[in-house]
Motif scaffolding. Structure first.
Motif, mmCIF file in Angstrom:
data_model
loop_
_atom_site.group_PDB
_atom_site.id
_atom_site.type_symbol
_atom_site.label_atom_id
_atom_site.label_comp_id
_atom_site.label_asym_id
_atom_site.label_seq_id
_atom_site.Cartn_x
_atom_site.Cartn_y
_atom_site.Cartn_z
ATOM 1 N N ALA A 215 0.782 -1.347 -0.053
ATOM 2 C CA ALA A 215 -0.011 -0.022 0.009
ATOM 3 C C ALA A 215 0.898 1.313 -0.277
ATOM 4 O O ALA A 215 0.697 2.160 -0.651
ATOM 5 N N LEU A 216 1.967 1.241 0.806
ATOM 6 C CA LEU A 216 2.826 2.429 0.972
ATOM 7 C C LEU A 216 3.520 2.572 -0.519
ATOM 8 O O LEU A 216 3.628 3.821 -0.855
ATOM 9 N N VAL A 217 4.127 1.558 -1.227
ATOM 10 C CA VAL A 217 4.698 1.561 -2.373
ATOM 11 C C VAL A 217 3.691 2.336 -3.365
ATOM 12 O O VAL A 217 4.000 3.260 -4.278
ATOM 13 N N ALA A 218 2.457 1.849 -3.464
ATOM 14 C CA ALA A 218 1.353 2.139 -4.381
ATOM 15 C C ALA A 218 1.019 3.918 -3.937
ATOM 16 O O ALA A 218 0.917 4.453 -5.028
ATOM 17 N N ILE A 219 1.020 4.062 -2.820
ATOM 18 C CA ILE A 219 0.580 5.728 -2.401
ATOM 19 C C ILE A 219 2.049 6.420 -3.065
ATOM 20 O O ILE A 219 1.714 7.558 -3.434
ATOM 21 N N VAL A 220 3.361 6.017 -2.677
ATOM 22 C CA VAL A 220 4.412 6.891 -3.134
ATOM 23 C C VAL A 220 4.248 7.123 -4.623
ATOM 24 O O VAL A 220 4.515 7.787 -5.108
ATOM 25 N N ALA A 221 4.143 5.885 -5.312
ATOM 26 C CA ALA A 221 4.093 5.722 -6.706
ATOM 27 C C ALA A 221 3.133 6.988 -7.251
ATOM 28 O O ALA A 221 3.219 7.696 -8.206
ATOM 29 N N VAL B 32 4.179 10.660 -6.511
ATOM 30 C CA VAL B 32 5.236 10.851 -7.552
ATOM 31 C C VAL B 32 4.635 11.132 -9.069
ATOM 32 O O VAL B 32 4.955 12.208 -9.629
ATOM 33 N N LEU B 33 3.661 10.240 -9.515
ATOM 34 C CA LEU B 33 2.926 10.340 -10.455
ATOM 35 C C LEU B 33 2.245 11.747 -10.618
ATOM 36 O O LEU B 33 2.130 12.534 -11.450
ATOM 37 N N ILE B 34 1.511 11.996 -9.510
ATOM 38 C CA ILE B 34 0.746 13.288 -9.645
ATOM 39 C C ILE B 34 1.560 14.501 -9.672
ATOM 40 O O ILE B 34 1.240 15.435 -10.390
#
Length: 205
Positions: free
Chosen positions: A72-78, A81-83
Motif C-alpha cells: 500500500a505504501l509503495v502504491a501511495i508513493v508511486a 510521484v505520478l501526481i
C-alpha cells in the motif's frame, strides 16, 4: 493392563484420540494384544499446544499485514510521484502558454525533452528569417539584429529559464528555415548554444 487403560483414557480426555480409536485400542488391550504402544501413538498424535498455535497464527497474520502495508505504501508513493510529475508538466505547459501570450513567439513545451520550443511569429519571424538567410549566405547579420539578439533576446531567455517553472528545462529558439534545428539554447540561465556567437559587434556604436 489397568495402567494402559488409564493412559488410553487420558488420551481420550485430552482429545488426542477419537472415541473410535479409543474403543479399538481398548479392545486390543483387553484382548491382551501386545502391539498396542500408547506412548508412541501419543507422541505421534500430540498437536501443537494452543498457545503455540496462537503465536504462530499471530506471526503469520503480522507478516501478511506488513506485506499489505508495504504494498500500500509503495502504491501511495508511486501515486504521489505520478501526481507531482503530472502537476509539474501542467505547470510548464501553462508557462509556455503564458510566454506565448506575452511575447512574439508561439511556445510549445515538449515533456519528453523537457524543452520549451520557441517559434517566432509576426514581424519578429520575418526579421529572424531574413537574418538567418543572410548569415547562411554571407556569415553576417544586421547590426540592429545582433544588438537586439544579445541585449534583449538572450537576457530575456536567461531570465525565463531561471523562473520556477523553467528551472532545469531547455529554452530553444527554433530556426524558422528549419524547425528541427535551434538558433539559441539556454538552460538555467546559461547559454548552451548561440548560432550567432561568432558575430563581432562594436558595443560602443
Amino acid at each position: 493392563m489397568q495402567e494402559k487403560l488409564k493412559e488410553l483414557q487420558s488420551l481420550l480426555d485430552d482429545n488426542l484420540i477419537t472415541p473410535e480409536e479409543y474403543e479399538k485400542m481398548r479392545k486390543n488391550i483387553l484382548s491382551g494384544e501386545q502391539s498396542v504402544n500408547i506412548d508412541s501413538f501419543s507422541k505421534k498424535n500430540v498437536e501443537m499446544p494452543t498457545e503455540d498455535k496462537t503465536n504462530s497464527t499471530i506471526k503469520i497474520n503480522w507478516k501478511i499485514l506488513i506485506s499489505v502495508v508495504a504494498i500500500a505504501l509503495v502504491a501511495i508513493v508511486a501515486g504521489i510521484v505520478l501526481i507531482l510529475h503530472n502537476n509539474k508538466i501542467n505547470d510548464k505547459r501553462d508557462f509556455a502558454q503564458q510566454i506565448t501570450n506575452e511575447t512574439n513567439y508561439t511556445v510549445k513545451y515538449v515533456a519528453s525533452r523537457d524543452a520549451f520550443e520557441y517559434f517566432a511569429s509576426g514581424d519578429w519571424q520575418t526579421e529572424l528569417t531574413n537574418n538567418v538567410e543572410e548569415y547562411t549566405s554571407d556569415e553576417q547579420v544586421s547590426t540592429s539584429f545582433i544588438k537586439d539578439w544579445r541585449s534583449t533576446v538572450i537576457t530575456s531567455f536567461q531570465a525565463r529559464s531561471q523562473q520556477r517553472q523553467g528551472k532545469g528545462s531547455r529554452f530553444e529558439i527554433m530556426n524558422p528555415e528549419n524547425d528541427k534545428k535551434t538558433l539559441l539554447v539556454i538552460k538555467n540561465g546559461k547559454v548552451v548554444q548561440d548560432a550567432f556567437s561568432d558575430i563581432t559587434y562594436d558595443y560602443d556604436n
